[in-house]
Design an enzyme around this catalytic site. Structure first.
Site, short mmCIF file in Angstrom:
data_model
loop_
_atom_site.label_atom_id
_atom_site.label_comp_id
_atom_site.label_asym_id
_atom_site.label_seq_id
_atom_site.Cartn_x
_atom_site.Cartn_y
_atom_site.Cartn_z
CG ASN A 183 -6.81 -1.66 63.03
OD1 ASN A 183 -7.16 -0.48 62.91
ND2 ASN A 183 -7.06 -2.37 64.13
CD GLU A 184 -8.57 -5.53 56.02
OE1 GLU A 184 -7.49 -6.14 56.08
OE2 GLU A 184 -9.65 -6.11 55.79
#
Length: 657
Positions: A181-182
């Site tokens: 989850n950038e």
């Protein structure tokens, strides 16, 4: 708070209410919004986490229930998995009631690839315990694009069908990502295909042999299902994670640092080693949190921190500066600020020396190294074939120029850091050279021909053959010899140890063994050094620098009783990534502009590491640029504190038995 209340809105409301606050009278102020435990090192921390997981598994077994684990990959959890495997083999810990779901997988990625998380988990854990094959799940990196969305939904549904995650293990990326989850991921993000941030791909370039080989996408468990776990533990090791950890623990909840979403989870813990915790307020400036013992180390740390924060030279700090910044009790204990300033200034001044081997016939009372013996035997340990020149090239040159007997021990071959096209260029040169001069060697020709054929047709699931590793190792060995000649030491003083732990053909190394330690011990016995220099960059507990140091430390432990070791001092340098904190530095070797240029030319001898480094990491600069800017930064820091201005400096910390 029960499980049903763990929704995005609740998380955000809780985090917003969790503002900086002081405790009751007599209690320390806390800046931390997430429960955080700091361990002396990653091994102790990992053992504690493994014990918590084992206790949970056993408790679920007693209740006749499955234990549902969310698992992570990467270097951070390796020791946790190793400890769990040991507990299975030696303590009877069974995984038959465990159901596991991994966070993520690269896309597209075949499960048997040496880079796949499927293979990672099997090699690190699943193949060594009794977990049923039908009980562990990992995202499928081969799903056709048109089916990915439905697949991701079904992956979450499988988790929900077994009652949700009892325990979620996390690492953290340098940009704050959890799973993949950038930054920019929302708190309600579901499991999905995501495009990887450049910094994430750059950090993974080491494993893939170059940035261009790193996948651009991955399937990741979303933020929302991660937050739905009943217990979350996040691991972080090394100073490279320190800044993002501070943001997640002490900063605001923001999509720019997805780990910050964990702030309001009711049952979360960050488990850190001292380096990863180094930017937290209670570590970086503990006097701002609670009362401290003002010993010399703490005073030096506080005064240099105050000088840097206020951008004032140390000798210009006033009593008001101390009082206004939480250091009034230091004044009360030791008197006027000016006296404290003088004391710390003099300590810093005494770390600076142009004579890293000691200055003969000089008063060494306030020098970092001894004057005698005037000519010392010096042993520089270089984990890779270029760490010597990159990390301490100026000091290396000074030691040679000042007449010391300098030896360099290249601990590993460094072969995995050679790009395939560099190896092919080297092979072509050898083959063409032999043809040009009519040199006939059928055995050598076959080795090079086979190596060339392998490199042209290799697949991701294959590791380099022994022949390829020899070719790449020979290339790096030649570059190291060129550096030695450039500096001025005979190649007979270059010792290529080829420590066995390294020779796996992959980034994943073996643990150090008796043979590794014995190689180091024998060399120390042979040279009987007065000085040893070794790499002290331990950011990654599984990294080559740390493993090489572990072997040195073990060998020193065996040798410390010998007479020659009584005269041996050990100095630690840092790599191209970071420098010692100013209050830690015990020897700073200045360099002139000419010496900086000469160091750069020495680094250039390692041609296979120029113009596109295999293990570039998140930093796009070449090694010579990193080293110069780091050394110049150290010199600038000394100057800003009010000391003499130099072009650059290399810094060292003494390690004592």
């Amino acid at each position: 708070m029960d499980q049903q209340s763990l929704n995005p809105e609740t998380i955000l409301m809780q985090a917003a209410d969790n503002a900086l606050s002081g405790g009751s009278v007599g209690q320390p102020i806390t800046y931390e919004k997430i429960p955080t435990q700091i361990f002396a090192d990653s091994k102790d921390a990992s053992n504690a986490v493994a014990q918590e997981i084992a206790d949970l598994i056993r408790q679920k077994q007693k209740e006749g229930k499955n234990c549902v684990l969310g698992l992570a990959t990467g270097s951070s959890p390796k020791t946790v998995y190793a400890r769990l495997v040991k507990m299975h083999k030696e303590e009877g810990l069974s995984f038959k009631n465990v159901i596991s779901f991994n966070l993520d997988e690269y896309y597209q990625m075949e499960p048997d690839s040496i880079h796949s998380y499927h293979r990672f988990m099997k090699e690190q854990l699943f193949d060594h315990v009794d977990i049923p094959k039908e009980n562990y799940f990992l995202p499928d990196g081969t799903i056709p694009a048109a089916m990915v969305r439905d697949y991701c939904t079904s992956y979450e549904n499988k988790i929900n069908a077994v009652g949700g995650l009892d325990f979620q293990l996390l690492g953290i990326g340098g940009n704050g990502h959890v799973g993949f989850n950038e930054p920019g991921s929302l708190i309600n993000a579901r499991t999905r295909l995501i495009t990887l941030d450049h910094s994430t791909r750059a950090a993974a370039a080491m494993e893939f042999g170059g940035l261009h080989k790193v996948p651009r996408k991955a399937i990741t468990l979303g933020v929302a299902p991660i937050l739905s776990a009943r217990r979350i533990v996040l691991l972080a090791w090394g100073e490279r994670k320190a800044s993002v950890i501070k943001g997640a623990v002490e900063g605001p909840v923001t999509e720019r640092n997805p780990a910050s979403y964990l702030q309001a989870h009711p049952n979360v813990a960050f488990i850190l080693d001292e380096s990863a915790a180094s930017e937290l307020t209670r570590v970086k400036s503990p006097w701002a949190v609670d009362s401290v013992v003002w010993d010399n180390k703490m005073i030096k740390k506080a005064v240099t921190h105050l000088s840097q924060s206020l951008k004032k030279p140390i000798l210009k700090l006033t009593d008001k500066d101390y009082n206004d910044n939480g250091m009034s009790d230091l004044l009360a204990q030791y008197g006027a600020g000016y006296e404290i300033n003088i004391n710390v200034f003099n300590q810093l001044q005494h770390t600076i020396t142009g004579w890293p081997g000691g200055k003969a016939n000089a008063d060494d009372t306030n020098r970092p190294e001894r004057a005698q013996p005037a000519k010392k035997r010096v042993l520089i340990f270089s984990p890779h074939p270029d760490d010597d020149i990159i990390s301490m090239g100026g000091t290396f040159q000074r030691l040679v120029d000042q007449g010391h007997e300098v030896h360099v021990a290249y601990q590993t071959s460094g072969n995995i850091a050679v790009a395939d096209d560099e190896a092919l260029r080297f092979i072509d040169f050898v083959v063409d050279f032999n043809k040009e001069f009519g040199i006939s060697s059928p055995e050598a020709t076959k080795i090079f021909t086979d190596a060339k054929d392998f490199l042209r047709h290799t697949k991701d699931s294959e590791i380099d053959t022994l022949e390829i590793r020899h070719v790449k190792g020979a290339l790096r060995r030649g570059e190291a010899k060129a550096t030695c000649r450039f500096v001025g030491i005979p190649t007979a003083n270059a010792h290529f140890l080829n420590m066995p732990f390294y020779e796996t053909g992959t980034v994943q190394k073996n643990p150090i063994g008796e043979e590794d330690i014995k190689i180091i011990e024998n060399l120390i016995e042979e040279i009987k050094p007065h000085q040893i220099y070794a790499a002290g960059d331990f950011a990654d507990p599984h990294g080559t620098h740390k493993v090489c140091w572990d072997a040195i430390e073990a060998a020193l432990g065996r040798s410390k009783h010998k007479n020659f070791m009584k005269d041996c001092w050990v100095w630690l340098y840092r790599g191209a990534w970071a420098e010692w904190d100013i209050y830690e530095i015990e020897m700073a070797v200045p360099m002139s502009p000419d010496q900086v240029l000469k160091k750069r030319q020495g680094i250039f001898k390692h041609q296979s590491q120029k113009d596109g480094v295999v293990f570039q990491g998140e930093d796009s600069r070449e090694f010579w640029q990193r080293a110069e800017e780091r050394n110049q930064g150290t010199a600038k820091l000394y100057n800003n504190l009010g000391l003499a201005e130099y072009e650059a400096m290399e810094a060292f910390v003494r390690w004592k038995f």
